[in-house]
Write an enzyme that holds these catalytic residues in place. Structure first.
Site, mmCIF file in Angstrom:
data_model
loop_
_atom_site.group_PDB
_atom_site.id
_atom_site.type_symbol
_atom_site.label_atom_id
_atom_site.label_comp_id
_atom_site.label_asym_id
_atom_site.label_seq_id
_atom_site.Cartn_x
_atom_site.Cartn_y
_atom_site.Cartn_z
ATOM 1 N N ARG A 252 7.076 8.687 2.221
ATOM 2 C CA ARG A 252 7.121 7.681 1.161
ATOM 3 C C ARG A 252 6.514 8.242 -0.123
ATOM 4 O O ARG A 252 5.926 9.312 -0.141
ATOM 5 C CB ARG A 252 6.365 6.422 1.609
ATOM 6 N N LYS B 71 -0.330 6.339 1.260
ATOM 7 C CA LYS B 71 -1.317 6.476 2.332
ATOM 8 C C LYS B 71 -2.693 6.816 1.781
ATOM 9 O O LYS B 71 -2.846 7.258 0.637
ATOM 10 C CB LYS B 71 -0.879 7.562 3.322
ATOM 11 N N TYR C 279 -2.947 2.287 -0.009
ATOM 12 C CA TYR C 279 -3.520 1.817 1.255
ATOM 13 C C TYR C 279 -4.749 2.660 1.561
ATOM 14 O O TYR C 279 -4.740 3.889 1.372
ATOM 15 C CB TYR C 279 -2.515 1.977 2.401
ATOM 16 N N HIS D 291 -7.424 1.374 4.421
ATOM 17 C CA HIS D 291 -7.822 1.127 5.817
ATOM 18 C C HIS D 291 -9.161 1.799 6.119
ATOM 19 O O HIS D 291 -9.271 2.672 6.979
ATOM 20 C CB HIS D 291 -6.735 1.637 6.773
ATOM 21 N N GLU E 274 -4.032 -3.219 1.260
ATOM 22 C CA GLU E 274 -4.067 -4.075 2.452
ATOM 23 C C GLU E 274 -5.036 -5.244 2.363
ATOM 24 O O GLU E 274 -5.002 -6.131 3.229
ATOM 25 C CB GLU E 274 -4.370 -3.248 3.712
ATOM 26 N N ASP F 146 -3.741 1.664 12.336
ATOM 27 C CA ASP F 146 -4.322 1.946 11.017
ATOM 28 C C ASP F 146 -5.718 1.360 10.888
ATOM 29 O O ASP F 146 -6.547 1.870 10.140
ATOM 30 C CB ASP F 146 -3.435 1.367 9.913
#
Length: 397
Positions: free
Chosen positions: A40, A100, A119, A121, A143, A295
């Protein structure tokens, strides 16, 4: 060494100021993703064009969009500047837009006051959290951004993709050559379908159920929220079965299952371990688990993150699929779906400046996880032992 570092930061800021003088509001950087089998990209060409139309400058690392079929020329045609190395992107950009979480070498390139929008996490990842805290960067996590209705709008598109992929992956690894019991998810006339148990009836669970029903499986959804079960019943009717989730009901249905999909989420926090090692050991040989919550640390005690290169491993004759970036396997669908929801918030940060954007929007502010060495997400602070500093305490200084 400290003098060299400060001189470097000063030069980078001077470059940013110079670019502003020639008409750019903010410089946006889009590096190529480097996580294993991550295809991505933070911004599509359409999104880049939107930033440029608002008066911003966009730097795109060469080949950043190749995984979604977007060439450097396509980005250049929008007005983006194509940059050879990630270091140059990080050095020049005021805001880094990724997909990511930053890898160690990317964290090392972040600087004080720089905005990271991606993101993260953080709860199950103390090393990343430590690196971001020490960087002094301003880190907004997709998120944990909220919506007026209480959902997680920047997580939802990837949850939809992952929920659907979970059933595809589960069906694939139930095949005997792939380590499974050698049975077809939907069965055939005269042969029973397999039993799919979905832990969590939220976005992941609903989309997993949609796929599993379509493939003809016997679908059971467990959740401890009566409203979620009611919504699920209204959506699917008798094509699925709903069960109120308790420790005993989870054990009962997991042990009966051929495929278990874990889609439980506590926003910002580490996922609860719903399935113990003992339960895994008692499952059917050749059954499959797909841990979509990996994740956030995973909801099976035996889960450990895997990659698309080596997506599975076996514990006690149970196939574990725990790919930490499942939507990266379908990068074109995932990137465009993600940009549909991340673009408005990204434009707000760029147009207003990060401080004003966060002050103006409590839902975007919920996405602020780290700011200038402080942890501003309560769940991350609690899980990792940091002092929690409310975002408004920093922004109002």
């Amino acid at each position: 060494d400290h003098r060299d570092l400060h001189l470097s930061i000063r030069r980078q800021r001077q470059m940013c100021i110079r670019d502003r003088h020639i008409g750019f509001k903010m410089i946006i950087g889009v590096p190529k993703e480097i996580k294993n089998h991550e295809y991505r990209v933070g911004l599509t060409p359409r999104s880049v064009k939107e930033f440029i139309n608002h008066g911003h400058k966009v730097l795109v690392q060469t080949n950043a969009g190749v995984g979604i079929g977007a060439s450097d020329q396509e980005y250049a045609d929008t007005g983006a500047e194509i940059i050879t190395t990630a270091k140059e992107v990080f050095d020049k950009a005021e805001m880094i837009v990724k997909v990511k979480e930053p890898q160690a070498e990317e964290i090392a390139m972040l600087r004080e006051g720089q905005i990271l929008y991606t993101y993260l996490h953080l709860a199950p990842d103390p090393e990343q959290t430590k690196g971001l805290v020490e960087s002094g960067a301003i880190c907004v996590a997709y998120e944990t951004v909220t919506s007026p209705r209480g959902g997680l709008p920047l997580l939802a598109p990837m949850s939809k993709v992952a929920g659907r992929m979970a059933v595809q992956a589960g069906a694939h690894f139930l095949e005997h050559p792939n380590g499974g019991m050698g049975a077809l998810l939907g069965g055939v006339p005269g042969v029973d379908p397999l039993k799919v148990v979905i832990l969590g009836g939220g976005v992941v669970g609903a989309h997993a159920a949609h796929m599993a029903v379509g493939m003809g499986a016997d679908v059971w959804v467990l959740d401890n929220n009566p409203d979620t079960l009611e919504q699920h019943w209204q959506q699917f009717g008798r094509s699925t079965n709903t069960v109120f989730s308790t420790k005993s009901s989870v054990e009962e249905y997991v042990l009966q299952a051929d495929l278990v999909i874990g889609g439980v989420l506590i926003p910002g926090a580490e996922a609860p371990k719903l399935v113990s090692k003992e339960m895994i050991k008692a499952m059917k040989p050749g059954s499959v688990i797909v841990d979509v919550a990996i994740d956030q640390g995973g909801c099976f005690e035996t889960s450990k993150a895997t990659t698309h290169a080596e997506p599975t491993y076996i514990v006690d004759d149970v196939v574990h699929y725990c790919v930490a970036n499942m939507p990266g396997g379908v990068p074109k669908t995932s990137t465009y779906a993600l940009n549909n929801v991340t673009l408005p918030f990204g434009l707000s940060i760029a147009n207003k400046g990060v401080k004003q954007a966060l002050l103006d929007d409590e839902h975007l502010r919920a996405g602020l996880n780290v700011h200038s060495g402080n942890v501003t997400c309560l769940e991350v602070a609690q899980d990792l032992g940091y002092d929690y500093v409310p975002a408004l305490d920093i922004l109002n200084k």
